[in-house]
Each structure stands twice: as C-alpha cells, then as structure tokens.
Design a protein around this motif. Structure first.
Motif, mmCIF file in Angstrom:
data_model
loop_
_atom_site.group_PDB
_atom_site.id
_atom_site.type_symbol
_atom_site.label_atom_id
_atom_site.label_comp_id
_atom_site.label_asym_id
_atom_site.label_seq_id
_atom_site.Cartn_x
_atom_site.Cartn_y
_atom_site.Cartn_z
ATOM 1 N N PHE A 35 3.892 -16.206 0.680
ATOM 2 C CA PHE A 35 3.882 -17.598 1.123
ATOM 3 C C PHE A 35 4.154 -18.592 0.004
ATOM 4 O O PHE A 35 4.684 -19.675 0.254
ATOM 5 N N GLY A 64 3.048 -13.109 9.100
ATOM 6 C CA GLY A 64 2.787 -14.394 8.467
ATOM 7 C C GLY A 64 2.700 -15.565 9.423
ATOM 8 O O GLY A 64 2.539 -16.706 8.988
ATOM 9 N N ARG A 67 -0.540 -17.874 9.041
ATOM 10 C CA ARG A 67 -0.545 -18.700 7.829
ATOM 11 C C ARG A 67 0.489 -19.820 7.929
ATOM 12 O O ARG A 67 0.220 -20.965 7.526
ATOM 13 N N LYS A 70 -0.639 -22.523 10.454
ATOM 14 C CA LYS A 70 -1.739 -23.322 9.907
ATOM 15 C C LYS A 70 -1.238 -24.296 8.843
ATOM 16 O O LYS A 70 -1.678 -25.446 8.775
ATOM 17 N N LYS A 71 -0.321 -23.837 8.012
ATOM 18 C CA LYS A 71 0.189 -24.670 6.918
ATOM 19 C C LYS A 71 1.061 -25.818 7.424
ATOM 20 O O LYS A 71 1.004 -26.929 6.889
ATOM 21 N N GLY A 100 -1.263 -10.380 5.920
ATOM 22 C CA GLY A 100 -1.177 -11.283 7.051
ATOM 23 C C GLY A 100 -2.365 -11.163 7.986
ATOM 24 O O GLY A 100 -3.357 -10.500 7.695
ATOM 25 N N ARG A 101 -2.229 -11.806 9.138
ATOM 26 C CA ARG A 101 -3.287 -11.839 10.137
ATOM 27 C C ARG A 101 -2.661 -11.662 11.511
ATOM 28 O O ARG A 101 -1.445 -11.667 11.650
#
Length: 207
Positions: A35, A64, A67, A70-71, A100-101
C-alpha cells in the motif's frame, strides 16, 4: 489519462492507477497490497480515488480492498458472479498471506456493459468469463486492463472452480481480439517478458 502500472505483492500482481488529468478523479484496479507504493503513486498525481475495481474475485486481487476502501472512501465494484467468492472463507484466509483482509461488500455489482465515469472520461466494463465466471476487462480509450483473462504471454488458469477453457477462449478471441489492433493490453500479473502488449501482438497467438 495517466496510467500507473504497479507490481505489488509476491504474487506479481499488477495494480493500476488510472487518473483523469483535469479533475484528478481516479480509479484503482486490483489494489492487492504494498500500500505504501500504491498510495505514494496516488499522492504523486494528486489523485482522488473514486472507484476501486476488481477484475475478478480471486484473493490475490481482492486482498487489499478493505485497506484501499478505508483509505480512499471509494466505491468498490465487482462483477456480480464473483462478489460472493471475493468474500469466501478461503479468500479470507489466503488474503492474510498478502497482509490483506476480507474484502468488504461491493458497493456496486457489475454485469458487463456499464460505463463508469472518471472525470470527463469513461471506463467501459466488458464481461470476459473463463478464468472465473465474473472476470471482467476494463476499457479506457485505447487501453484494456485484462486481469487474469489475458496476459502478455498466455492466459489465466481455467482448472480452478468456475474456470472454463471454452469460455476464456471465447472471451479472448471474440471479445478482446475484436478491439482495434493498437489497443494496449495491460495484464493482471507480470508473467510475460513484457509488461504491456497490444491486440495486434496477441492475434499472433490466438488467430
């Protein structure tokens, strides 16, 4: 249009930043990881990311999403046929290997044929099943982002659940290779000798 091709993660995934010059509205395609590199590119172009688009639902391309959403607060777009797979338990577990999630729920489900606004320009969604049922390509003027449907040398695997050799060949021959010869091919992985190809070059292999 500004195009940044970013090789991310140990899976050699190509993430793409597309940025319209005047408004700085942008899209991220498959922001799978690394990221710092991705958002350094976003900052360098003063880009305002409006859309995050997955070319398909495999974990190495979706890890990703959480993330990146959210960013940026961007809208997540996934083809409807791959949306459930992107949030499956195997994808959740494998995403952890890339830092990642689990992918969030997509804000918009695609079917193919949509036009996504990006400043004064548009991104056109082409449904190209075969690697997965919900694989898509994204056409931006004379640039085609092919995910794992077509690499610069070879195509995506079809031996995993949902894959079909007949479908991917149809997507390549009857959809991608019918675009103008000068259309640039931007693949989903750095698996060939060259990071970019053209429709003209790919016709040597498939026609």
């Amino acid at each position: 249009m500004i195009i940044e091709q970013l090789e991310v993660t140990w899976m050699s995934v190509f993430c793409y930043l597309l940025c319209e010059e005047e408004t700085r509205e942008a899209a991220l395609i498959d922001p799978a990881g690394d990221f710092d590199d991705i958002f350094t590119a976003v900052s360098r172009h003063d880009a305002r990311v409006r859309h995050i688009i997955n070319t398909h639902g495999h974990w190495d391309h979706t890890s990703g999403n959480a993330r990146a959403v959210k960013k940026t607060g961007a809208m997540l777009l996934v083809h409807e046929a791959d949306a459930e797979h992107a949030r499956s338990i195997p994808n959740r577990i494998l995403s952890l290997t890339l830092g990642g999630r689990v992918s969030p729920e997509p804000v918009r489900l695609l079917r193919g044929g949509e036009s996504i606004p990006l400043g004064s320009r548009e991104l056109h969604i082409m449904h190209t099943p075969g690697h997965t049922p919900g694989s898509i390509c994204i056409l931006a003027e004379d640039n085609l982002f092919t995910g794992d449907t077509l690499f610069t040398e070879g195509m995506g695997r079809t031996d995993m659940p949902g894959g079909s050799h007949a479908e991917i060949m149809n997507s390549i021959v009857n959809v991608i290779l019918r675009l103008p010869d000068d259309t640039r091919i931007w693949p989903g992985h750095n698996y060939g000798r060259f990071p970019v190809s053209t429709v003209r070059e790919q016709k040597r292999y498939y026609t």
